[in-house]
Scaffold this motif. Structure first.
Motif, short mmCIF file in Angstrom:
data_model
loop_
_atom_site.label_atom_id
_atom_site.label_comp_id
_atom_site.label_asym_id
_atom_site.label_seq_id
_atom_site.Cartn_x
_atom_site.Cartn_y
_atom_site.Cartn_z
N ASP A 3 0.83 -1.21 0.00
CA ASP A 3 0.00 0.00 0.00
C ASP A 3 0.86 1.26 0.00
O ASP A 3 0.59 2.21 0.72
CB ASP A 3 -0.92 -0.02 1.23
N ALA A 4 1.91 1.25 -0.83
CA ALA A 4 2.87 2.35 -0.84
C ALA A 4 2.23 3.71 -1.11
O ALA A 4 2.65 4.73 -0.57
CB ALA A 4 3.95 2.08 -1.88
N TYR A 5 1.19 3.73 -1.95
CA TYR A 5 0.57 4.99 -2.36
C TYR A 5 -0.82 5.20 -1.76
O TYR A 5 -1.51 6.15 -2.11
CB TYR A 5 0.46 5.03 -3.89
N GLY A 6 -1.22 4.31 -0.85
CA GLY A 6 -2.58 4.34 -0.34
C GLY A 6 -2.95 5.60 0.42
O GLY A 6 -4.12 5.96 0.52
N PHE A 7 -1.94 6.31 0.96
CA PHE A 7 -2.21 7.51 1.74
C PHE A 7 -2.29 8.77 0.88
O PHE A 7 -2.61 9.85 1.40
CB PHE A 7 -1.13 7.70 2.81
N ILE A 8 -2.00 8.65 -0.40
CA ILE A 8 -1.94 9.85 -1.25
C ILE A 8 -3.34 10.32 -1.69
O ILE A 8 -3.66 11.50 -1.56
CB ILE A 8 -1.04 9.62 -2.46
N PRO A 9 -4.23 9.45 -2.21
CA PRO A 9 -5.55 9.94 -2.63
C PRO A 9 -6.36 10.44 -1.44
O PRO A 9 -6.19 9.97 -0.31
CB PRO A 9 -6.20 8.70 -3.25
N GLU A 10 -7.25 11.37 -1.70
CA GLU A 10 -8.13 11.87 -0.64
C GLU A 10 -9.13 10.81 -0.20
O GLU A 10 -9.49 10.72 0.97
CB GLU A 10 -8.85 13.13 -1.11
N HIS A 11 -9.60 10.00 -1.16
CA HIS A 11 -10.60 8.99 -0.84
C HIS A 11 -10.24 7.69 -1.54
O HIS A 11 -10.91 7.26 -2.48
CB HIS A 11 -11.99 9.46 -1.26
N ALA A 12 -9.19 7.04 -1.07
CA ALA A 12 -8.78 5.76 -1.65
C ALA A 12 -9.73 4.65 -1.20
O ALA A 12 -10.30 4.72 -0.11
CB ALA A 12 -7.35 5.43 -1.24
N PRO A 13 -9.91 3.63 -2.03
CA PRO A 13 -10.71 2.48 -1.58
C PRO A 13 -10.10 1.86 -0.32
O PRO A 13 -8.90 1.98 -0.09
CB PRO A 13 -10.64 1.52 -2.77
N SER A 14 -10.93 1.19 0.46
CA SER A 14 -10.44 0.53 1.67
C SER A 14 -9.39 -0.52 1.30
O SER A 14 -9.51 -1.19 0.26
CB SER A 14 -11.59 -0.15 2.41
N PRO A 15 -8.38 -0.69 2.12
CA PRO A 15 -7.37 -1.70 1.81
C PRO A 15 -7.93 -3.11 1.89
O PRO A 15 -8.96 -3.36 2.53
CB PRO A 15 -6.30 -1.47 2.89
N PHE A 16 -7.25 -4.05 1.23
CA PHE A 16 -7.65 -5.45 1.30
C PHE A 16 -7.62 -5.94 2.75
O PHE A 16 -8.38 -6.84 3.12
CB PHE A 16 -6.72 -6.31 0.45
N ALA A 17 -6.74 -5.37 3.56
CA ALA A 17 -6.63 -5.79 4.95
C ALA A 17 -7.92 -5.56 5.72
O ALA A 17 -8.15 -6.19 6.76
CB ALA A 17 -5.48 -5.05 5.63
N ALA A 18 -8.78 -4.68 5.21
CA ALA A 18 -10.08 -4.47 5.84
C ALA A 18 -11.10 -5.51 5.38
O ALA A 18 -12.00 -5.89 6.13
CB ALA A 18 -10.60 -3.07 5.52
N ALA A 19 -10.96 -6.00 4.13
CA ALA A 19 -11.92 -6.95 3.57
C ALA A 19 -11.58 -8.39 3.92
O ALA A 19 -12.47 -9.22 4.14
CB ALA A 19 -12.00 -6.79 2.05
N VAL A 20 -10.29 -8.69 3.94
CA VAL A 20 -9.86 -10.07 4.21
C VAL A 20 -8.62 -10.03 5.11
O VAL A 20 -7.53 -10.43 4.72
CB VAL A 20 -9.61 -10.83 2.88
N PRO A 21 -8.79 -9.54 6.36
CA PRO A 21 -7.64 -9.35 7.25
C PRO A 21 -6.94 -10.65 7.60
O PRO A 21 -5.71 -10.65 7.82
CB PRO A 21 -8.27 -8.71 8.50
#
Length: 455
Positions: free
Chosen positions: A270-288
């Motif tokens: 998730d190297a770039y996950g913090f850059i968008p204002e509204h990124a989709p939820s990470p996979f870690a939330a769907a299949v932790p």
């Protein structure tokens, strides 16, 4: 500040820590400003519904973080940040690797002053930070990591959170745990070169999965699992390097369902996950229970920190990871951990992230204007574009022509998993290059493409 009436969250942290966190958060939001006077301790205790001692400890914690300063008879005030006198080393400033996908560098004096102030505070503990310490992060560093990860909607228990010296050691450790030499790992067919290098060094086979405009195809993933019996799937699902593609939420859930059916572990980069204002939820939330989440700081704060926050799927996996990562790296640098923690606590990290986002949007707009008529994939907040070359123009020719122009161009070869590389080039818009220099370089690139100088 007479009207500051915060409310304590139910974070599970000690109440005095939450008070210091509230001060940091409201300072970051501009609710509190340098020089503001905080309520007297007894008054804040009444507002929050806690005892006087808890507020007193909270103010002490905030003071130790450098957020406030107390004056006998006057009260407690938000500290005014003053940057230390610094001496630069010009030869160090010249170092840059244009093969990397770099965020833009700030030249904002106020932000630089904030960053330097944080470094100054960290230097107050320099001697202790030069010791060997907990190999996967101290409690205070893990609390900061948890706070940072919460911006991606994640609230893992601290025993599942690790601080590693960058994403690469984390990926290498995880793959070493999951797979034996000769076994297969799946990835996008055009993927981050680092995972190719790591797989090769571990003697693993990397098999690419067909993608469409929404990312890897669930049916293609099913087929790849059937054919290869893989040990893991690697994905860079948000602002993917190099294609800039972000897998939408619906597709993420479809992929997660396939992973659950086959009990296949996922390495989520998730190297770039913090850059968008509204990124989709990470996979870690769907299949932790299957996801190894890696939140690197290189792209959203700074590569020089060499830090990544890793979340293990469960406590058992966490115990295995602890011994494995320590045997490989001993520990992440306590100095850089302390700096990252400081910047997260006082809001500087978020200011850096917001600068990167804003400046990247401006650079993407510049690229869209100058390269009108050419075919490329991009996202308003991606650090690069994925440029498809016109017919009869080779990637090697373009990269050669643009060498020495201060802009990072990388051909498709290192990104390609199997098959022949396409005639694409990753054009990085960030790094130390200024916006004016970028404009000149993009104009030269447009001229090269338009006139087929090396056809």
């Amino acid at each position: 500040m007479k009207n500051w009436k915060p409310a304590l969250p139910e974070s599970g942290k000690p109440r005095y820590i939450e008070i210091a966190d509230l001060i940091a958060a409201d300072l970051q939001k501009g609710i509190l400003m340098p020089g503001d006077r905080l309520p007297p301790q007894r008054k804040l205790a009444d507002i929050l519904g806690v005892d006087f001692t808890t507020v007193s400890r909270g103010y002490v914690e905030a003071r130790e973080r450098g957020l406030v300063e107390s004056h006998v008879g006057r009260g407690t005030f938000i500290k005014t940040i003053k940057g230390p006198a610094v001496e630069s080393e010009p030869r160090r400033a010249e170092q840059v690797d244009l093969n990397m996908n770099l965020p833009p560098e700030t030249d904002n004096p106020d932000l630089i002053e904030r960053m330097q102030a944080g470094l100054s505070v960290v230097s107050g503990n320099l001697i202790s930070l030069l010791r060997y310490q907990n190999g996967t992060g101290t409690e205070v560093d893990k609390e900061a990591a948890s706070s940072w990860l919460s911006m991606r909607g994640m609230v893992p228990s601290l025993e599942r959170v690790f601080i590693t010296p960058g994403a690469h050691p984390a990926m290498m450790t995880i793959l070493n745990m999951l797979a034996e030499p000769g076994e297969t790992v799946l990835s996008e067919s055009v993927t981050y070169p680092g995972i190719r290098t790591i797989a090769r060094s571990l003697g693993l086979k990397l098999a690419g999965i067909e993608s469409d405009a929404c990312g890897i195809k669930p049916d293609a993933l099913e087929e790849a699992i059937r054919i290869h019996t893989p040990k893991a799937l690697y994905l860079n699902p948000t602002l993917q390097n190099p294609t800039t593609l972000t897998i939408p939420q619906e597709r993420r859930l479809e992929i997660a369902a396939v992973l659950k059916r086959h009990n296949l572990p996922l390495i989520e980069d998730d190297a770039y996950g913090f850059i968008p204002e509204h990124a989709p939820s990470p996979f870690a939330a769907a299949v932790p229970e299957l996801t190894w989440h890696i939140g690197g700081l290189a792209k959203c704060i700074g590569a020089g920190l060499r830090l990544a926050y890793v979340v293990a799927p469960d406590t058992k996996a966490a115990l295995s990871f602890t011994s494995a990562i320590q045997s490989m790296t001993v520990m992440a640098s306590p100095v850089t951990m302390a700096l990252a923690t400081r910047w997260i606590q006082d809001g500087t990290a978020d200011h850096i992230r917001r600068f990167i986002r804003t400046e990247t949007k401006a650079r993407q707009a510049l690229a869209a204007e100058i390269l009108t008529g050419f075919s490329f994939a991009a996202d308003p907040v991606s650090f690069n574009i994925w440029l498809k070359l016109p017919p009869n123009l080779s990637r090697a020719a373009v990269v050669g022509q643009m060498s020495g122009k201060g802009i990072g161009l990388v051909p498709s070869d290192p990104f390609t998993v199997g098959g022949n590389p396409s005639e694409h080039i990753r054009v990085c818009l960030g790094g130390r290059i200024t916006r004016d220099e970028l404009k000149t370089a993009l104009q030269l690139l447009a001229h090269t493409l338009e006139h087929n100088l090396y056809s």
